[in-house]
Write a protein that holds these residues in place. Structure first.
Motif, PDB file in Angstrom:
ATOM      1  N   LEU A  61       0.835  -1.206   0.000  1.00 18.68           N
ATOM      2  CA  LEU A  61       0.000   0.000   0.000  1.00 18.68           C
ATOM      3  C   LEU A  61       0.871   1.258   0.000  1.00 18.68           C
ATOM      4  O   LEU A  61       0.591   2.212  -0.731  1.00 18.68           O
ATOM      5  CB  LEU A  61      -0.934   0.019   1.207  1.00 18.68           C
ATOM      6  CG  LEU A  61      -2.088  -0.981   1.209  1.00 18.68           C
ATOM      7  CD1 LEU A  61      -2.823  -0.938   2.546  1.00 18.68           C
ATOM      8  CD2 LEU A  61      -3.036  -0.734   0.054  1.00 18.68           C
ATOM      9  N   LEU A  62       1.918   1.226   0.807  1.00 15.79           N
ATOM     10  CA  LEU A  62       2.803   2.393   0.849  1.00 15.79           C
ATOM     11  C   LEU A  62       3.541   2.585  -0.471  1.00 15.79           C
ATOM     12  O   LEU A  62       3.742   3.721  -0.919  1.00 15.79           O
ATOM     13  CB  LEU A  62       3.794   2.254   2.008  1.00 15.79           C
ATOM     14  CG  LEU A  62       3.175   2.338   3.403  1.00 15.79           C
ATOM     15  CD1 LEU A  62       4.225   2.060   4.473  1.00 15.79           C
ATOM     16  CD2 LEU A  62       2.511   3.687   3.623  1.00 15.79           C
ATOM     17  N   TYR A 108      -8.319   4.488   3.782  1.00 15.21           N
ATOM     18  CA  TYR A 108      -9.519   4.620   4.608  1.00 15.21           C
ATOM     19  C   TYR A 108      -9.134   4.277   6.038  1.00 15.21           C
ATOM     20  O   TYR A 108      -8.583   3.198   6.298  1.00 15.21           O
ATOM     21  CB  TYR A 108     -10.620   3.699   4.079  1.00 15.21           C
ATOM     22  CG  TYR A 108     -11.942   3.821   4.791  1.00 15.21           C
ATOM     23  CD1 TYR A 108     -12.539   5.056   5.018  1.00 15.21           C
ATOM     24  CD2 TYR A 108     -12.607   2.690   5.225  1.00 15.21           C
ATOM     25  CE1 TYR A 108     -13.756   5.159   5.661  1.00 15.21           C
ATOM     26  CE2 TYR A 108     -13.834   2.783   5.869  1.00 15.21           C
ATOM     27  CZ  TYR A 108     -14.404   4.021   6.085  1.00 15.21           C
ATOM     28  OH  TYR A 108     -15.616   4.133   6.726  1.00 15.21           O
ATOM     29  N   TRP A 109      -9.414   5.160   6.956  1.00 15.98           N
ATOM     30  CA  TRP A 109      -8.932   5.007   8.314  1.00 15.98           C
ATOM     31  C   TRP A 109      -9.467   3.760   9.002  1.00 15.98           C
ATOM     32  O   TRP A 109      -8.762   3.143   9.812  1.00 15.98           O
ATOM     33  CB  TRP A 109      -9.199   6.265   9.139  1.00 15.98           C
ATOM     34  CG  TRP A 109     -10.639   6.485   9.533  1.00 15.98           C
ATOM     35  CD1 TRP A 109     -11.604   7.105   8.807  1.00 15.98           C
ATOM     36  CD2 TRP A 109     -11.253   6.077  10.751  1.00 15.98           C
ATOM     37  NE1 TRP A 109     -12.794   7.108   9.486  1.00 15.98           N
ATOM     38  CE2 TRP A 109     -12.598   6.481  10.692  1.00 15.98           C
ATOM     39  CE3 TRP A 109     -10.805   5.403  11.877  1.00 15.98           C
ATOM     40  CZ2 TRP A 109     -13.492   6.239  11.730  1.00 15.98           C
ATOM     41  CZ3 TRP A 109     -11.690   5.166  12.914  1.00 15.98           C
ATOM     42  CH2 TRP A 109     -13.021   5.581  12.830  1.00 15.98           C
ATOM     43  N   ILE A 110     -10.694   3.352   8.717  1.00 15.59           N
ATOM     44  CA  ILE A 110     -11.231   2.152   9.369  1.00 15.59           C
ATOM     45  C   ILE A 110     -10.505   0.905   8.835  1.00 15.59           C
ATOM     46  O   ILE A 110     -10.222  -0.023   9.597  1.00 15.59           O
ATOM     47  CB  ILE A 110     -12.763   2.046   9.194  1.00 15.59           C
ATOM     48  CG1 ILE A 110     -13.428   3.186   9.968  1.00 15.59           C
ATOM     49  CG2 ILE A 110     -13.273   0.684   9.666  1.00 15.59           C
ATOM     50  CD1 ILE A 110     -14.934   3.238   9.866  1.00 15.59           C
ATOM     51  N   GLN A 124      -6.414  -3.253  10.120  1.00 18.58           N
ATOM     52  CA  GLN A 124      -5.058  -3.810  10.000  1.00 18.58           C
ATOM     53  C   GLN A 124      -4.366  -3.801  11.365  1.00 18.58           C
ATOM     54  O   GLN A 124      -3.748  -4.795  11.758  1.00 18.58           O
ATOM     55  CB  GLN A 124      -4.220  -2.982   9.015  1.00 18.58           C
ATOM     56  CG  GLN A 124      -4.692  -3.052   7.583  1.00 18.58           C
ATOM     57  CD  GLN A 124      -3.935  -2.057   6.732  1.00 18.58           C
ATOM     58  OE1 GLN A 124      -2.794  -2.308   6.378  1.00 18.58           O
ATOM     59  NE2 GLN A 124      -4.560  -0.929   6.421  1.00 18.58           N
ATOM     60  N   LEU A 125      -4.471  -2.691  12.063  1.00 21.08           N
ATOM     61  CA  LEU A 125      -3.866  -2.567  13.386  1.00 21.08           C
ATOM     62  C   LEU A 125      -4.478  -3.583  14.357  1.00 21.08           C
ATOM     63  O   LEU A 125      -3.765  -4.197  15.161  1.00 21.08           O
ATOM     64  CB  LEU A 125      -4.051  -1.136  13.905  1.00 21.08           C
ATOM     65  CG  LEU A 125      -3.312  -0.757  15.164  1.00 21.08           C
ATOM     66  CD1 LEU A 125      -1.801  -0.884  14.984  1.00 21.08           C
ATOM     67  CD2 LEU A 125      -3.678   0.671  15.562  1.00 21.08           C
ATOM     68  N   GLY A 126      -5.786  -3.769  14.270  1.00 26.18           N
ATOM     69  CA  GLY A 126      -6.464  -4.740  15.125  1.00 26.18           C
ATOM     70  C   GLY A 126      -5.976  -6.165  14.879  1.00 26.18           C
ATOM     71  O   GLY A 126      -5.744  -6.925  15.826  1.00 26.18           O
ATOM     72  N   ASP A 136     -14.021   1.497  -0.320  1.00 28.35           N
ATOM     73  CA  ASP A 136     -14.884   0.631  -1.114  1.00 28.35           C
ATOM     74  C   ASP A 136     -14.547  -0.844  -0.877  1.00 28.35           C
ATOM     75  O   ASP A 136     -15.431  -1.673  -0.691  1.00 28.35           O
ATOM     76  CB  ASP A 136     -14.742   0.991  -2.600  1.00 28.35           C
ATOM     77  CG  ASP A 136     -15.591   0.103  -3.483  1.00 28.35           C
ATOM     78  OD1 ASP A 136     -16.830   0.113  -3.316  1.00 28.35           O
ATOM     79  OD2 ASP A 136     -15.006  -0.611  -4.330  1.00 28.35           O
ATOM     80  N   TYR A 137     -13.258  -1.157  -0.856  1.00 27.52           N
ATOM     81  CA  TYR A 137     -12.826  -2.544  -0.649  1.00 27.52           C
ATOM     82  C   TYR A 137     -13.273  -3.049   0.723  1.00 27.52           C
ATOM     83  O   TYR A 137     -13.778  -4.163   0.848  1.00 27.52           O
ATOM     84  CB  TYR A 137     -11.302  -2.664  -0.790  1.00 27.52           C
ATOM     85  CG  TYR A 137     -10.814  -4.083  -0.639  1.00 27.52           C
ATOM     86  CD1 TYR A 137     -10.950  -4.993  -1.683  1.00 27.52           C
ATOM     87  CD2 TYR A 137     -10.235  -4.521   0.537  1.00 27.52           C
ATOM     88  CE1 TYR A 137     -10.530  -6.309  -1.554  1.00 27.52           C
ATOM     89  CE2 TYR A 137      -9.807  -5.830   0.684  1.00 27.52           C
ATOM     90  CZ  TYR A 137      -9.948  -6.712  -0.366  1.00 27.52           C
ATOM     91  OH  TYR A 137      -9.538  -8.022  -0.229  1.00 27.52           O
TER      92      TYR A 137
END
Length: 187
Positions: A29-30, A39-41, A46-48, A103-104
């Protein structure tokens, strides 16, 4: 080699694969950041998953006193890291170039949160029963509200619902780790 080391080899491999999927996904992604709509959620998810993998590894230390284990118990132990690996893999669109992660995320939301539900149900109810541990134990109680919240997340595509409940899941996960098992010790 003791039973604990024998079990931890396979558990660690699966956790390592899950972490590899997450880190590779983030790196991809980077690398494509100029064409990706973040998208922050999705980032929170990912963090979760990262924390869930670390939590499972951290809490695996509690298995060091096992003297015997059944094949079914081994399958039960491996179920959650396998689910976490699959979620980590499915968190990223292919290809990532020109990806719209909002969207994904909402296209995958039912499946991803459904897998979180399945893993949490297995860890909260099935594994304790197979291992001969009580289901209603203080270190296990966070699974019940997490299942309820995840059911709502899996069944809703409302950004408002996800804005409120997705961060709550991460908070519960972190608090569960820090409060139930704040430190591990070899003695």
């Amino acid at each position: 080699m003791g039973l604990f080391e024998f079990l931890m080899i396979l558990v660690s491999v699966i956790i390592g694969l899950g972490l590899t999927e997450l880190l590779t996904g983030v790196a991809n992604l980077l690398r494509s950041r100029n064409s990706v709509r973040f998208y922050w959620i999705h980032s929170l998810f990912q963090l979760g998953i990262f924390f869930a993998l670390l939590q499972f590894w951290w809490e695996s230390w509690g298995m060091q006193d096992l003297e015997t284990i059944s094949f079914w118990a081994v399958l039960s132990i491996l179920t959650l890291p396998v689910f976490l690996f699959l979620i980590a893999h499915l968190l990223y669109p292919s290809p990532v170039e020109n990806a719209d992660l909002r969207d994904y995320y909402y296209r995958q939301v039912s499946f991803l949160w459904g897998m979180v539900i399945a893993g949490t149900v297995e860890g909260t109810f099935v594994r304790p029963l197979i291992m001969g541990d009580p289901v209603l134990h203080v270190s296990n109680l966070s699974g019940m509200p997490m299942i309820a919240i995840c059911i709502v997340l899996a069944s809703s595509k409302s950004p408002r619902v996800h804005t409120v409940l997705a961060p709550l899941i991460l908070i519960i996960l972190i608090l569960d780790t820090l409060l139930a098992n704040p430190a591990i010790s070899s003695g």
